[in-house]
Enzyme design. Structure first.
Site, PDB file in Angstrom:
ATOM      1  N   GLU A  78       0.691  -1.230  -0.076  1.00  0.00           N
ATOM      2  CA  GLU A  78       0.035  -0.155  -0.070  1.00  0.00           C
ATOM      3  C   GLU A  78       0.903   1.405   0.149  1.00  0.00           C
ATOM      4  OE1 GLU A  78      -2.897  -0.176   3.166  1.00  0.00           O
ATOM      5  OE2 GLU A  78      -4.067   1.395   2.330  1.00  0.00           O
TER       6      GLU A  78
ATOM      7  N   ASP B 151       1.466   3.751   1.705  1.00  0.00           N
ATOM      8  CA  ASP B 151       2.181   4.424   2.883  1.00  0.00           C
ATOM      9  C   ASP B 151       3.298   3.540   3.186  1.00  0.00           C
ATOM     10  OD1 ASP B 151       0.411   2.181   3.509  1.00  0.00           O
ATOM     11  OD2 ASP B 151       0.448   2.767   5.576  1.00  0.00           O
TER      12      ASP B 151
ATOM     13  N   TYR C 247      -7.215   0.662  15.784  1.00  0.00           N
ATOM     14  CA  TYR C 247      -6.474   0.279  14.421  1.00  0.00           C
ATOM     15  C   TYR C 247      -7.226  -1.018  13.972  1.00  0.00           C
ATOM     16  CZ  TYR C 247      -2.862  -0.582  10.871  1.00  0.00           C
ATOM     17  OH  TYR C 247      -2.292  -0.608   9.774  1.00  0.00           O
TER      18      TYR C 247
END
Lengths: 54, 397
Positions: free
Chosen positions: B81, B83, B192
């Protein structure tokens, strides 16, 4: 009846179990799943499944 | 600057104190975050993950202070991804032929995001790579939280690079769990989980059990966001084993929106009723507009039941309640109960819409929707308290 594995996430559709959470009765062959059925884990369609070799 | 975490491993990531929203605006990050990348210097040198693209040149410049980029033998990409892979284009411009070790799905994602024909090397569970004193062991963890996710274990250092698993959006200069406020990091780890991993519970459970079953000696568990687990490794693994099994506490969360305060009055009277019936139950009220949406999702995750209320507006519900119900639907919560309520002036119908959306989100409906016409009077307030009491009673049954 053959099991089918999701090519994306690896979840296995077992016809003996079906997908009761999504209205698929145990004993439903993969081929008989409705066209709009999707993988209950990652959401891809039937085209992204492959038969599991015994 | 790099921070040494073992004899051979240096943290080379980016601490992002300013980050307050992530994944576009889908996720709030009140404590900032970090993009953790690691450099293993053994007979071969291995970079594990990179950082988000806004910091790509900063990342490459800092990495050059640690190592001649040409001495990097492998790049391991646990998850691709943006990030974590965002600095790859800047890095690969300097060392274009370096092998990128990732899963087959990882290659697919990197090709899809950056359209580059880099030197991809696919690995799967059970594959290993000897880099000198350490052998790297790879374990695929699909859908924890993307299809490509894997974790990497360095056996001599006894470090598990767990990528997003066990991660938290938490900025820390010290890097470690035992220097931070424990309740803050555990809350961020749970938030999270509730906002990112809950919908893939089955896969997370399978993979955490598999990793635990490998009986790896663990000095450090080094995720790609937030603190590195050093003191609380057993604790965070135990938490995951609770969270991945349809987690709930003795909590009821009331989520509401209000235009002229009638639905708020209802929510508060319902809360009173819940507490009167069961003084042991934790009741949390969240205003869907004023409270942060991801904090609300965390409270839903903790709850055994949620009560959702909106005034009827334009024959439907408010945008904030519709939005939060969409987020709740996406997280596929299981074994939780729910009911709908709301005020109305003439036609009503908002409460029915909420009930329909709760059913679609997989909640068991435990009570008929409660609706109050105009502003609640004392009789209507009593009705709300009674409704709250009846809900706790049916939860206990």
């Amino acid at each position: 009846m053959k099991k089918y594995e999701c090519n994306v996430c690896g979840w296995v559709y077992d016809p003996a179990v079906g997908d009761p959470d999504n209205g698929i009765e145990p004993g439903t062959a993969f081929e008989d799943l409705p066209d709009d059925w999707v993988c209950p884990v990652c959401g891809v369609g039937k085209d992204d499944f492959s038969p599991v070799e015994d | 600057m790099g921070k040494k975490i073992t004899d051979k491993i240096t943290w080379v990531g980016k601490i992002d104190w300013e980050l307050k929203h992530f994944h576009g605006d889908e996720l709030s990050t009140h404590h900032g975050s970090s993009y953790n990348a690691y450099l293993l210097r053994d007979k071969k040198n291995v970079l594990i993950d990179t950082v988000w693209s806004p910091y790509d040149h900063e990342f490459v410049a800092h990495l050059k202070q640690e190592i001649d980029l040409n001495d990097i033998d492998y790049i391991v990409m646990n998850h691709n991804e943006n990030d974590h892979s965002g600095a790859l284009p800047a890095l690969m411009a300097e060392i274009p032929g370096t092998p990128i070790i990732c899963t087959k799905k990882g290659e697919m994602i990197l090709r899809g995001l950056y359209h580059q024909d880099w030197n991809y090397v696919n690995v799967k569970t059970g594959d290993t790579l000897n880099v000198g004193d350490n052998t790297l062991h790879f374990v695929e963890c699909p859908m924890c939280h993307w299809p490509d996710t894997m974790v990497t274990y360095a056996d001599q250092e006894q470090v598990l690079f767990s990528n997003d698993v066990f991660g938290q959006h938490y900025a820390t200069e010290s890097l470690y769990d035992d220097t931070e406020c424990r309740s803050d990091i555990m809350r961020e780890a749970q938030k999270y989980y509730a906002n990112i991993l809950n919908l893939y519970n089955n896969m997370v459970k399978k993979k955490v059990d598999e990793i635990v079953g490998m009986n790896l000696p663990l000095k450090l568990v080094a995720p790609s966001h937030g603190v590195i687990w050093r003191k609380y490794i057993a604790d965070i693994i135990k938490c995951y084993q609770q969270w991945d099994s349809d987690y709930r506490e003795n909590q009821v969360t009331i989520i509401y929106d209000t235009m002229w305060q009638a639905t708020r009055h209802m929510a508060e009277a319902i809360a009173c009723g819940l507490q009167e019936q069961d003084p042991g139950v934790r009741v949390v009220l969240m205003n869907a507009v004023k409270d942060d949406k991801n904090d609300i999702l965390l409270e839903v995750f903790r709850s055994k039941a949620i009560l959702v209320g909106s005034p009827t507006v334009n024959l439907g519900i408010t945008y904030a309640i519709a939005g939060i119900l969409e987020l709740i639907h996406g997280m596929r919560f299981k074994h939780k109960s729910a009911a709908a309520f709301g005020s109305f002036g003439w036609g009503g119908g908002g409460e029915k819409r909420i009930q329909q959306l709760l059913e679609q989100a997989g909640f068991s409906i435990i009570a008929e929707p409660l609706k109050v016409k105009w502003a609640p009077d004392s009789e209507a307030e009593q009705q709300c308290r009674d409704w709250g009491k009846s809900i706790v009673a049916s939860l206990e049954a």
